[in-house]
Design an enzyme around this catalytic site. Sequence first.
Site, PDB file in Angstrom:
ATOM      1  N   HIS A 125      19.144  13.679   3.842  1.00 34.33           N
ATOM      2  CA  HIS A 125      19.961  14.405   4.570  1.00 34.33           C
ATOM      3  C   HIS A 125      19.981  15.016   5.786  1.00 34.33           C
ATOM      4  O   HIS A 125      20.769  15.243   6.676  1.00 34.33           O
ATOM      5  CB  HIS A 125      20.731  15.102   3.702  1.00 34.33           C
ATOM      6  CG  HIS A 125      21.505  14.583   2.427  1.00 34.33           C
ATOM      7  ND1 HIS A 125      22.248  13.314   2.281  1.00 34.33           N
ATOM      8  CD2 HIS A 125      21.259  14.729   0.969  1.00 34.33           C
ATOM      9  CE1 HIS A 125      22.448  13.098   1.137  1.00 34.33           C
ATOM     10  NE2 HIS A 125      21.918  13.785   0.496  1.00 34.33           N
ATOM     11  N   ASP A 162      17.924   6.681  -3.539  1.00 30.28           N
ATOM     12  CA  ASP A 162      18.418   8.124  -4.053  1.00 30.28           C
ATOM     13  C   ASP A 162      20.083   7.817  -4.274  1.00 30.28           C
ATOM     14  O   ASP A 162      20.742   6.897  -3.546  1.00 30.28           O
ATOM     15  CB  ASP A 162      18.417   9.196  -3.076  1.00 30.28           C
ATOM     16  CG  ASP A 162      18.875  10.731  -3.341  1.00 30.28           C
ATOM     17  OD1 ASP A 162      18.151  11.445  -3.645  1.00 30.28           O
ATOM     18  OD2 ASP A 162      20.093  10.927  -3.539  1.00 30.28           O
ATOM     19  N   HIS A 164      22.544   9.586  -3.502  1.00 32.69           N
ATOM     20  CA  HIS A 164      23.312   9.905  -2.221  1.00 32.69           C
ATOM     21  C   HIS A 164      22.851   9.066  -0.936  1.00 32.69           C
ATOM     22  O   HIS A 164      21.754   8.886  -0.992  1.00 32.69           O
ATOM     23  CB  HIS A 164      23.176  11.434  -2.067  1.00 32.69           C
ATOM     24  CG  HIS A 164      23.647  12.208  -3.021  1.00 32.69           C
ATOM     25  ND1 HIS A 164      22.839  12.703  -4.191  1.00 32.69           N
ATOM     26  CD2 HIS A 164      24.861  12.734  -3.403  1.00 32.69           C
ATOM     27  CE1 HIS A 164      23.597  13.479  -4.882  1.00 32.69           C
ATOM     28  NE2 HIS A 164      24.817  13.311  -4.705  1.00 32.69           N
ATOM     29  N   ASP A 245      18.249  10.294  -8.873  1.00 39.08           N
ATOM     30  CA  ASP A 245      19.684  11.113  -9.273  1.00 39.08           C
ATOM     31  C   ASP A 245      20.398  10.114  -9.603  1.00 39.08           C
ATOM     32  O   ASP A 245      21.615  10.232  -9.805  1.00 39.08           O
ATOM     33  CB  ASP A 245      20.028  11.998  -8.396  1.00 39.08           C
ATOM     34  CG  ASP A 245      19.865  11.835  -7.053  1.00 39.08           C
ATOM     35  OD1 ASP A 245      19.493  10.512  -6.392  1.00 39.08           O
ATOM     36  OD2 ASP A 245      20.589  12.717  -5.982  1.00 39.08           O
TER      37      ASP A 245
END
Length: 308
Positions: A125, A162, A164, A245
Site C-alpha cells: 500500500h 493479497d 487488498h 488474507d
Amino acid sequence: MTTLLFTHPACLEHDPGGHHPESPARLRAVLRALAEPEFDRLDRREAPPADIEDLLRVHPRRHVERILDAVPKEGHAALDADTVLSPQSGRAALRAAGAVVAAVDAVARGEAANAFCAVRPPGHHAEPQRAMGFCLFNNAAIGALRAREVHGLARVAIVDFDVHHGNGTQAIVEEDASLFYASTHQSPLYPGTGAADEVGLGNVVNAPLRPMAGSIQFRAAMTGHILPALDAFAPELVVISAGFDAHRADPLAQLMLEEADYAWATERLVEIAARHADGRVVSTLEGGYDLAALGASAAAHVRVLLSA
C-alpha cells in the site's frame, strides 16, 4: 539450488499496538510454520537493513526522512488511522525492505532458485510519497527496481494476490513499461483502487473479485487474465506480493480461498518464471490476519518454492 528465507528479529519489534491486526504475532505464526522439519532445507539468512539509496529508487528522500523522523522514542505515533509507529518501526521497515533487496541480489546472482522474505511491516500500500494501510516502504517495488538498476534485468513483474489491492505498487509501476503489476483482490474493499480498467501503459492487470468469491473465481481470474499477460510480458524476475488474507478464515475480508489455492497460484508463477526468468522468484510477505490460516498458507506457498 534451494530456497532462501530472509527474516530478522527487528521485524518482530514493530508494534502498532495491542489491538492492531498487523501484530508481531503474524510473523511469529509464519516462522513457526516454517520451523517444521519439512522446511529444514531452507537456506535461512538474516535480512540486512536496506540502504537509503535502495529506498530512493521508489520514495523521494524527503518522504523517507519524514517516515524515519516520525518514529517515536517511546509509545506510538500514528501516520494515519491504520498506520502506527513504535520505537523500533524504523529498524523493522529497513530490514523488511533490505530482505527483499538481499533476496533479489542472491537470486539474480544464481545463489538460489528463489527466496521468501518473512518480514513486516508489509509494503504494497505504500505509495511513493505516502505511507498507508499498515505499510511504510514498498518492499516489492524496492526489490524490483534493485533488480533493474543493479542487475540489469530489463523486465520485472510483481504479482500480488493479497486480498487488498496494492495501490502503492500500481502507482509505482503504471508509468514504467519495464515493470509489470498484476493483482487479484476483493472489490469493493480498502483501498478502493484496482478496477479492471486501470491498466497503466498496458503493463497493469487488475482482476477484482466480488465478496465471497472462492477458488473457482480466483483461479479463473488468474488463468483468464493475469497469467497470460504475465507470460506475454516475459519477465526476467517475478516478485510476489504474498498476502494470505484472501483465505476464508481471515477476519479483514470476505474471499474464500484455501491453502491449496495459494499453492496452485505459486506453481503457476514458478512455471512462468522457469520459462522466462531462469526460475528467478522473490516473494515477500504482505497481509494475512488469521494466525492459523496465515501460517498454513505461507507454508503451502514456500513448499512450492522449495520444490521448484
